[in-house]
Design a protein around this motif. Structure first.
Motif, PDB file in Angstrom:
ATOM      1  N   GLU A 145      11.369  -2.515 -10.003  1.00 20.33           N
ATOM      2  CA  GLU A 145      10.183  -2.309 -10.484  1.00 20.33           C
ATOM      3  C   GLU A 145       9.362  -1.644  -9.662  1.00 20.33           C
ATOM      4  O   GLU A 145       8.603  -0.663  -9.900  1.00 20.33           O
ATOM      5  CB  GLU A 145       9.461  -3.474 -11.189  1.00 20.33           C
ATOM      6  N   ALA A 146       9.212  -1.847  -8.294  1.00 24.17           N
ATOM      7  CA  ALA A 146       8.316  -1.345  -7.385  1.00 24.17           C
ATOM      8  C   ALA A 146       8.790  -0.205  -7.071  1.00 24.17           C
ATOM      9  O   ALA A 146       8.151   0.729  -6.941  1.00 24.17           O
ATOM     10  CB  ALA A 146       8.404  -2.316  -6.017  1.00 24.17           C
ATOM     11  N   GLU A 147      10.369   0.050  -7.072  1.00 24.82           N
ATOM     12  CA  GLU A 147      10.540   1.593  -6.721  1.00 24.82           C
ATOM     13  C   GLU A 147      10.241   2.398  -7.793  1.00 24.82           C
ATOM     14  O   GLU A 147       9.947   3.542  -7.617  1.00 24.82           O
ATOM     15  CB  GLU A 147      12.041   1.586  -6.563  1.00 24.82           C
ATOM     16  N   LYS A 148      10.488   2.043  -9.199  1.00 22.28           N
ATOM     17  CA  LYS A 148       9.980   2.906 -10.278  1.00 22.28           C
ATOM     18  C   LYS A 148       8.585   3.043 -10.081  1.00 22.28           C
ATOM     19  O   LYS A 148       8.205   4.283 -10.522  1.00 22.28           O
ATOM     20  CB  LYS A 148      10.305   2.209 -11.513  1.00 22.28           C
ATOM     21  N   VAL A 177      10.948   1.802  -0.359  1.00 23.97           N
ATOM     22  CA  VAL A 177      10.215   0.761  -0.672  1.00 23.97           C
ATOM     23  C   VAL A 177      10.726  -0.714  -0.031  1.00 23.97           C
ATOM     24  O   VAL A 177      12.251  -0.709  -0.164  1.00 23.97           O
ATOM     25  CB  VAL A 177      10.193   0.401  -2.197  1.00 23.97           C
ATOM     26  N   ILE A 178      10.030  -1.562   0.419  1.00 20.44           N
ATOM     27  CA  ILE A 178      10.644  -2.696   1.205  1.00 20.44           C
ATOM     28  C   ILE A 178       9.821  -3.962   0.612  1.00 20.44           C
ATOM     29  O   ILE A 178       8.421  -3.580   0.427  1.00 20.44           O
ATOM     30  CB  ILE A 178      10.851  -2.864   2.551  1.00 20.44           C
ATOM     31  N   GLU A 179      10.641  -5.202   0.783  1.00 20.26           N
ATOM     32  CA  GLU A 179       9.572  -6.279   0.114  1.00 20.26           C
ATOM     33  C   GLU A 179       9.099  -6.683   1.503  1.00 20.26           C
ATOM     34  O   GLU A 179       9.660  -6.552   2.866  1.00 20.26           O
ATOM     35  CB  GLU A 179      10.803  -7.349  -0.305  1.00 20.26           C
ATOM     36  N   MET A 213       6.110  -2.840   0.067  1.00 19.20           N
ATOM     37  CA  MET A 213       5.311  -1.648   0.490  1.00 19.20           C
ATOM     38  C   MET A 213       6.280  -0.489   0.391  1.00 19.20           C
ATOM     39  O   MET A 213       7.329  -0.821   0.641  1.00 19.20           O
ATOM     40  CB  MET A 213       5.088  -2.022   2.103  1.00 19.20           C
ATOM     41  N   ALA A 214       5.495   0.632  -0.192  1.00 26.41           N
ATOM     42  CA  ALA A 214       6.198   1.908  -0.199  1.00 26.41           C
ATOM     43  C   ALA A 214       5.772   2.791   0.643  1.00 26.41           C
ATOM     44  O   ALA A 214       4.530   2.671   1.250  1.00 26.41           O
ATOM     45  CB  ALA A 214       5.799   2.418  -1.546  1.00 26.41           C
ATOM     46  N   ARG A 244       3.603  -9.533   4.671  1.00 29.00           N
ATOM     47  CA  ARG A 244       2.429  -9.342   5.363  1.00 29.00           C
ATOM     48  C   ARG A 244       2.611  -7.609   5.478  1.00 29.00           C
ATOM     49  O   ARG A 244       2.278  -7.387   6.826  1.00 29.00           O
ATOM     50  CB  ARG A 244       2.181 -10.126   6.581  1.00 29.00           C
ATOM     51  N   PRO A 245       2.307  -7.047   4.377  1.00 22.90           N
ATOM     52  CA  PRO A 245       2.611  -5.452   4.684  1.00 22.90           C
ATOM     53  C   PRO A 245       1.105  -4.845   5.482  1.00 22.90           C
ATOM     54  O   PRO A 245       0.133  -5.448   5.095  1.00 22.90           O
ATOM     55  CB  PRO A 245       2.608  -4.888   3.748  1.00 22.90           C
ATOM     56  N   LEU A 246       1.371  -3.946   6.499  1.00 20.43           N
ATOM     57  CA  LEU A 246       0.380  -3.429   7.351  1.00 20.43           C
ATOM     58  C   LEU A 246      -0.735  -4.324   8.159  1.00 20.43           C
ATOM     59  O   LEU A 246      -1.592  -3.981   8.198  1.00 20.43           O
ATOM     60  CB  LEU A 246      -0.523  -2.476   6.297  1.00 20.43           C
ATOM     61  N   LEU A 247      -0.134  -5.472   8.445  1.00 17.13           N
ATOM     62  CA  LEU A 247      -0.941  -6.383   8.910  1.00 17.13           C
ATOM     63  C   LEU A 247      -0.346  -6.616  10.517  1.00 17.13           C
ATOM     64  O   LEU A 247       0.943  -6.861  10.679  1.00 17.13           O
ATOM     65  CB  LEU A 247      -0.864  -7.640   8.377  1.00 17.13           C
TER      66      LEU A 247
END
Length: 71
Positions: free
Chosen positions: A28-31, A52-54, A3-4, A57-60
């Motif tokens: 790669e997610a940060e890029k 950016v974090i791993e 999630m960014a 369950r993002p935003l849930l």
């Protein structure tokens, strides 16, 4: 899954948005998130990457999240 969070600026106004990033690694997610912010900043609204974090369950918000908060 990652999630960014982005900070958006428009004149004196500022707000935050979050996006899900599908990538094989945090690097790669940060890029990808940085590139996304660059591409989105072409208009009057300026996008800046906050972090950016791993996240499994993002935003849930569910029972599990409420239990973690002690509800």
């Amino acid at each position: 899954m990652y999630m960014a969070e982005f900070k958006l600026r428009f004149g004196d106004m500022k707000w935050y948005v979050r996006r899900i990033v599908e990538a094989p690694s945090l690097e790669e997610a940060e890029k990808m998130a940085k590139r996304y912010a660059e591409l989105m900043s072409r208009g009057e609204v300026k996008w800046e990457l906050s972090y950016v974090i791993e996240s499994a369950r993002p935003l849930l918000i569910g029972k599990e999240e409420l239990e973690k908060l002690g509800a």
